[in-house]
Design a protein around this motif. Structure first.
Motif, PDB file in Angstrom:
ATOM      1  N   ILE A 141     -63.663 -68.010 -14.207  1.00 47.34           N
ATOM      2  CA  ILE A 141     -62.968 -68.669 -13.108  1.00 47.34           C
ATOM      3  C   ILE A 141     -62.768 -70.142 -13.438  1.00 47.34           C
ATOM      4  O   ILE A 141     -63.710 -70.847 -13.799  1.00 47.34           O
ATOM      5  CB  ILE A 141     -63.749 -68.547 -11.781  1.00 47.34           C
ATOM      6  N   LEU A 142     -61.512 -70.590 -13.321  1.00 53.24           N
ATOM      7  CA  LEU A 142     -61.191 -72.000 -13.487  1.00 53.24           C
ATOM      8  C   LEU A 142     -61.366 -72.703 -12.146  1.00 53.24           C
ATOM      9  O   LEU A 142     -60.773 -72.295 -11.143  1.00 53.24           O
ATOM     10  CB  LEU A 142     -59.766 -72.167 -14.001  1.00 53.24           C
ATOM     11  N   PHE A 143     -62.190 -73.738 -12.120  1.00 51.16           N
ATOM     12  CA  PHE A 143     -62.385 -74.556 -10.929  1.00 51.16           C
ATOM     13  C   PHE A 143     -61.769 -75.925 -11.190  1.00 51.16           C
ATOM     14  O   PHE A 143     -62.124 -76.585 -12.176  1.00 51.16           O
ATOM     15  CB  PHE A 143     -63.867 -74.713 -10.597  1.00 51.16           C
TER      16      PHE A 143
ATOM     17  N   LYS B 277     -43.825 -70.381  -2.424  1.00 51.37           N
ATOM     18  CA  LYS B 277     -44.861 -69.565  -3.042  1.00 51.37           C
ATOM     19  C   LYS B 277     -45.233 -70.202  -4.376  1.00 51.37           C
ATOM     20  O   LYS B 277     -44.366 -70.677  -5.106  1.00 51.37           O
ATOM     21  CB  LYS B 277     -44.358 -68.140  -3.262  1.00 51.37           C
ATOM     22  N   CYS B 278     -46.514 -70.193  -4.721  1.00 51.46           N
ATOM     23  CA  CYS B 278     -46.967 -70.784  -5.981  1.00 51.46           C
ATOM     24  C   CYS B 278     -47.498 -69.715  -6.940  1.00 51.46           C
ATOM     25  O   CYS B 278     -48.068 -68.705  -6.516  1.00 51.46           O
ATOM     26  CB  CYS B 278     -48.071 -71.819  -5.727  1.00 51.46           C
ATOM     27  N   ILE B 279     -47.304 -69.983  -8.207  1.00 52.03           N
ATOM     28  CA  ILE B 279     -47.949 -69.212  -9.268  1.00 52.03           C
ATOM     29  C   ILE B 279     -48.559 -70.230 -10.239  1.00 52.03           C
ATOM     30  O   ILE B 279     -48.194 -71.410 -10.244  1.00 52.03           O
ATOM     31  CB  ILE B 279     -46.963 -68.277 -10.014  1.00 52.03           C
ATOM     32  N   VAL B 280     -49.485 -69.764 -11.045  1.00 51.11           N
ATOM     33  CA  VAL B 280     -50.057 -70.599 -12.098  1.00 51.11           C
ATOM     34  C   VAL B 280     -49.423 -70.160 -13.412  1.00 51.11           C
ATOM     35  O   VAL B 280     -49.562 -69.001 -13.824  1.00 51.11           O
ATOM     36  CB  VAL B 280     -51.582 -70.463 -12.167  1.00 51.11           C
TER      37      VAL B 280
ATOM     38  N   GLY C 249     -46.689 -71.106 -27.625  1.00 49.48           N
ATOM     39  CA  GLY C 249     -45.568 -71.310 -26.703  1.00 49.48           C
ATOM     40  C   GLY C 249     -45.289 -70.132 -25.807  1.00 49.48           C
ATOM     41  O   GLY C 249     -44.329 -70.150 -25.032  1.00 49.48           O
ATOM     42  N   ASN C 250     -46.118 -69.085 -25.893  1.00 49.05           N
ATOM     43  CA  ASN C 250     -45.935 -67.911 -25.035  1.00 49.05           C
ATOM     44  C   ASN C 250     -46.406 -68.233 -23.616  1.00 49.05           C
ATOM     45  O   ASN C 250     -47.489 -68.782 -23.425  1.00 49.05           O
ATOM     46  CB  ASN C 250     -46.719 -66.720 -25.582  1.00 49.05           C
ATOM     47  N   LYS C 251     -45.603 -67.842 -22.630  1.00 48.07           N
ATOM     48  CA  LYS C 251     -45.909 -68.147 -21.239  1.00 48.07           C
ATOM     49  C   LYS C 251     -46.323 -66.879 -20.492  1.00 48.07           C
ATOM     50  O   LYS C 251     -45.792 -65.801 -20.745  1.00 48.07           O
ATOM     51  CB  LYS C 251     -44.699 -68.780 -20.538  1.00 48.07           C
ATOM     52  N   SER C 252     -47.283 -67.042 -19.589  1.00 46.47           N
ATOM     53  CA  SER C 252     -47.688 -65.955 -18.707  1.00 46.47           C
ATOM     54  C   SER C 252     -47.958 -66.548 -17.331  1.00 46.47           C
ATOM     55  O   SER C 252     -48.060 -67.770 -17.170  1.00 46.47           O
ATOM     56  CB  SER C 252     -48.933 -65.242 -19.248  1.00 46.47           C
ATOM     57  N   ARG C 253     -48.052 -65.670 -16.326  1.00 40.95           N
ATOM     58  CA  ARG C 253     -48.281 -66.126 -14.957  1.00 40.95           C
ATOM     59  C   ARG C 253     -49.546 -65.494 -14.400  1.00 40.95           C
ATOM     60  O   ARG C 253     -49.798 -64.296 -14.592  1.00 40.95           O
ATOM     61  CB  ARG C 253     -47.089 -65.783 -14.064  1.00 40.95           C
ATOM     62  N   LEU C 254     -50.324 -66.309 -13.703  1.00 41.92           N
ATOM     63  CA  LEU C 254     -51.530 -65.837 -13.036  1.00 41.92           C
ATOM     64  C   LEU C 254     -51.345 -65.964 -11.531  1.00 41.92           C
ATOM     65  O   LEU C 254     -50.884 -66.999 -11.035  1.00 41.92           O
ATOM     66  CB  LEU C 254     -52.744 -66.663 -13.464  1.00 41.92           C
TER      67      LEU C 254
ATOM     68  N   PHE D  53     -57.282 -71.619  -2.709  1.00 43.61           N
ATOM     69  CA  PHE D  53     -57.557 -73.035  -2.500  1.00 43.61           C
ATOM     70  C   PHE D  53     -58.825 -73.178  -1.651  1.00 43.61           C
ATOM     71  O   PHE D  53     -58.764 -73.083  -0.417  1.00 43.61           O
ATOM     72  CB  PHE D  53     -56.379 -73.719  -1.789  1.00 43.61           C
ATOM     73  N   PRO D  54     -59.985 -73.393  -2.286  1.00 45.57           N
ATOM     74  CA  PRO D  54     -61.205 -73.621  -1.498  1.00 45.57           C
ATOM     75  C   PRO D  54     -61.091 -74.851  -0.605  1.00 45.57           C
ATOM     76  O   PRO D  54     -61.664 -74.905   0.473  1.00 45.57           O
ATOM     77  CB  PRO D  54     -62.288 -73.816  -2.569  1.00 45.57           C
ATOM     78  N   LYS D  55     -60.360 -75.866  -1.081  1.00 51.39           N
ATOM     79  CA  LYS D  55     -60.068 -77.065  -0.306  1.00 51.39           C
ATOM     80  C   LYS D  55     -58.586 -77.372  -0.481  1.00 51.39           C
ATOM     81  O   LYS D  55     -57.917 -76.801  -1.350  1.00 51.39           O
ATOM     82  CB  LYS D  55     -60.923 -78.240  -0.771  1.00 51.39           C
ATOM     83  N   ASN D  56     -58.099 -78.306   0.330  1.00 55.36           N
ATOM     84  CA  ASN D  56     -56.664 -78.607   0.279  1.00 55.36           C
ATOM     85  C   ASN D  56     -56.199 -79.084  -1.092  1.00 55.36           C
ATOM     86  O   ASN D  56     -55.073 -78.822  -1.495  1.00 55.36           O
ATOM     87  CB  ASN D  56     -56.315 -79.662   1.331  1.00 55.36           C
ATOM     88  N   ASN D  57     -57.055 -79.802  -1.815  1.00 52.12           N
ATOM     89  CA  ASN D  57     -56.702 -80.310  -3.143  1.00 52.12           C
ATOM     90  C   ASN D  57     -57.630 -79.772  -4.226  1.00 52.12           C
ATOM     91  O   ASN D  57     -57.937 -80.452  -5.206  1.00 52.12           O
ATOM     92  CB  ASN D  57     -56.726 -81.841  -3.152  1.00 52.12           C
ATOM     93  N   SER D  58     -58.066 -78.536  -4.037  1.00 49.40           N
ATOM     94  CA  SER D  58     -58.902 -77.854  -5.029  1.00 49.40           C
ATOM     95  C   SER D  58     -58.376 -76.438  -5.218  1.00 49.40           C
ATOM     96  O   SER D  58     -57.782 -75.859  -4.300  1.00 49.40           O
ATOM     97  CB  SER D  58     -60.363 -77.795  -4.578  1.00 49.40           C
ATOM     98  N   ILE D  59     -58.627 -75.894  -6.412  1.00 48.07           N
ATOM     99  CA  ILE D  59     -58.131 -74.549  -6.717  1.00 48.07           C
ATOM    100  C   ILE D  59     -59.169 -73.786  -7.518  1.00 48.07           C
ATOM    101  O   ILE D  59     -59.971 -74.375  -8.261  1.00 48.07           O
ATOM    102  CB  ILE D  59     -56.792 -74.618  -7.491  1.00 48.07           C
ATOM    103  N   ALA D  60     -59.205 -72.473  -7.357  1.00 48.04           N
ATOM    104  CA  ALA D  60     -60.041 -71.577  -8.152  1.00 48.04           C
ATOM    105  C   ALA D  60     -59.134 -70.474  -8.687  1.00 48.04           C
ATOM    106  O   ALA D  60     -58.452 -69.791  -7.914  1.00 48.04           O
ATOM    107  CB  ALA D  60     -61.170 -70.994  -7.312  1.00 48.04           C
ATOM    108  N   ILE D  61     -59.093 -70.297 -10.004  1.00 45.60           N
ATOM    109  CA  ILE D  61     -58.167 -69.365 -10.658  1.00 45.60           C
ATOM    110  C   ILE D  61     -58.958 -68.389 -11.519  1.00 45.60           C
ATOM    111  O   ILE D  61     -59.778 -68.807 -12.344  1.00 45.60           O
ATOM    112  CB  ILE D  61     -57.157 -70.110 -11.556  1.00 45.60           C
ATOM    113  N   ASN D  62     -58.707 -67.111 -11.393  1.00 42.49           N
ATOM    114  CA  ASN D  62     -59.304 -66.107 -12.270  1.00 42.49           C
ATOM    115  C   ASN D  62     -58.516 -66.079 -13.580  1.00 42.49           C
ATOM    116  O   ASN D  62     -57.341 -65.702 -13.602  1.00 42.49           O
ATOM    117  CB  ASN D  62     -59.283 -64.731 -11.600  1.00 42.49           C
TER     118      ASN D  62
END
Length: 442
Positions: free
Chosen positions: A58-60, A93-96, A103-108, A113-122
């Motif tokens: 998990i990215l915090f 809508k947002c994606i990561v 240079g290969n791109k993918s979407r997560l 959003f645990p907080k308004n300016n924080s994110i947790a990404i698997n």
């Protein structure tokens, strides 16, 4: 009415200014955690302490928000992603978006959003031992955050991952038959503009114009496996001037009840032959970091060099048990040969299992297979392309290559010394059969 009309226009134009682009960035304390252990580079111990990610990566991350966003009606990143603005063509809508080193791109989409300016990404779907660029993208407006780079690694780091050494050739435009070999590891060479003095693709098949989808001339993959430069242990992560993998060897041997010197340097980088200018002209800027190899080992009773195999691993000795855990498979030698002193040199890497099937020395002008005792004192050759069925008879299409010792090679191909398992230290001793080092066995 005019005043109301003007105010309405001003109000709409301020809204239609839209979702700001590049208005926030990931903080430096952005980290990837696997439970309470960091698996990304950086000062992440405090970020991951006490985390329970259920074994997932998990990215915090926290965001630094610029004044344009902070002073707008959106205020923060969570609103930037989800709050509808007059003028939006669809609900936001947002994606990561993730971009790897190729240079290969993918979407997560697995984030919150645990907080308004924080994110947790698997980020469990991403490979270890890779650098990635992350950015948040709002899909309708295509506005994005400022990209942030993270290197994700395997916290254990072994068995060491491998990659392929690949070969291609180029020739001067005025001398088509004068082929020179070049090598690449993780990053394929770039296509040429067509204005260079050399050609690196099949002109008869693909035409004069080069391109990224056109294969390199005489492409051969794999030539040999190497240990991948992306292995986390092939970095000096603690800043003490020693590759972490060498420290892991010491630690493992001690844990298994053996002894080894604390100053060993068993692993080092393998570089391609040829000058920097030659390689850059051939589109291969990464020639100096093809992959990693291990020092060849020397038996102090016979002074013959060898690479540890499954036979040694099965002995159960602490050193070999440790190397089995770290490497995961048996090894063999890698050698470098060249065609001739008189022409523009063409070098050729070759694996031990291939070389020993075809090598020879000239005994009274007759190609003769050497014994282990003879190989050290004879000039060793082989014919290429290899013909293992009849290796001592040269065919019209074959060229003669001579195996070179490390002292005869271009500077910088490898700087490894020999390792002796008897004393557990590095020694300055030439390989009896001219091997450069050890590589994973296919």
């Amino acid at each position: 009415m005019k005043i109301l009309f003007v105010v309405l226009l001003f109000s709409l134009s301020s809204v239609w200014a839209g979702r700001p682009d590049g208005a926030f960035s990931f903080n430096e304390n952005t980290c990837v955690c696997r439970n309470d252990k960091p698996v990304s580079k950086g000062d992440c111990a405090n970020v991951c302490r006490g985390k329970d990610t259920k074994g997932e990566d998990i990215l915090f991350g926290d965001f630094s928000v610029g004044s344009v966003l902070a002073n707008s009606s959106l205020k923060h990143v969570k609103n930037w992603c989800y709050k509808y603005l007059i003028g939006d063509l669809s609900f936001p809508k947002c994606i990561v978006e993730v971009t790897d080193s190729e240079g290969n791109k993918s979407r997560l989409s697995g984030f919150n959003f645990p907080k308004n300016n924080s994110i947790a990404i698997n980020v469990s779907s991403l490979d270890d031992d890779q650098a990635y660029w992350f950015r948040l993208v709002e899909t309708s407006s295509e506005a994005t955050s400022i990209p942030h780079e993270l290197y994700i690694f395997d916290p254990i780091g072994y068995p060491l991952k491998t990659s392929s050494l690949s070969q291609y050739s180029c020739y001067p435009r005025e001398a088509k038959d004068l082929r020179v070999n070049f090598y690449f590891g993780a990053h394929a060479p770039k296509s040429l503009k067509g204005t260079e003095s050399i050609v690196c693709h099949d002109v008869a098949k693909y035409g004069e114009k080069d391109g990224p989808q056109i294969p390199r001339l005489d492409l051969l993959n794999p030539v040999a496996p190497l240990w991948s430069t992306n292995n986390f242990l092939f970095f000096d992560n603690n800043g003490d001037g020693v590759l972490d993998v060498n420290e892991v060897v010491i630690k493992k041997v001690n844990e298994n009840g053996g002894e080894i010197k604390n100053n060993i340097r068993l692993f080092g980088v393998l570089s391609g032959p040829g000058s920097k200018d030659q390689n850059i002209e051939a589109g291969n800027a990464d020639y100096d970091r093809l992959g990693f190899v291990m020092s060849y080992w020397v038996d102090t009773k016979t002074f013959h060099s060898f690479c540890p195999s499954e036979k040694e691993y099965s002995s159960g000795a602490p050193l070999y048990k440790s190397m089995k855990e770290i490497i995961g498979k048996g090894t063999e030698g890698i050698y470098l040969a060249d065609r001739s002193e008189s022409e523009h040199r063409s070098h050729l890497f070759i694996r031990e299992s291939d070389l020993r099937a075809v090598w020879f020395y000239n005994k009274n002008g007759v190609p003769t297979k050497p014994t282990e005792e003879q190989v050290q004192f004879q000039t060793i050759y082989f014919y290429h392309p290899l013909n293992k069925e009849n290796p001592l008879v040269k065919q019209p299409h074959q060229k003669t290559f001579r195996v070179r010792s490390a002292s005869e090679l271009p500077a910088g191909v490898t700087t490894l010394q020999a390792f002796t398992p008897n004393t557990g230290e590095m020694i300055s001793y030439p390989s009896h059969d001219r091997k450069l080092g050890c590589i994973p066995k296919l």
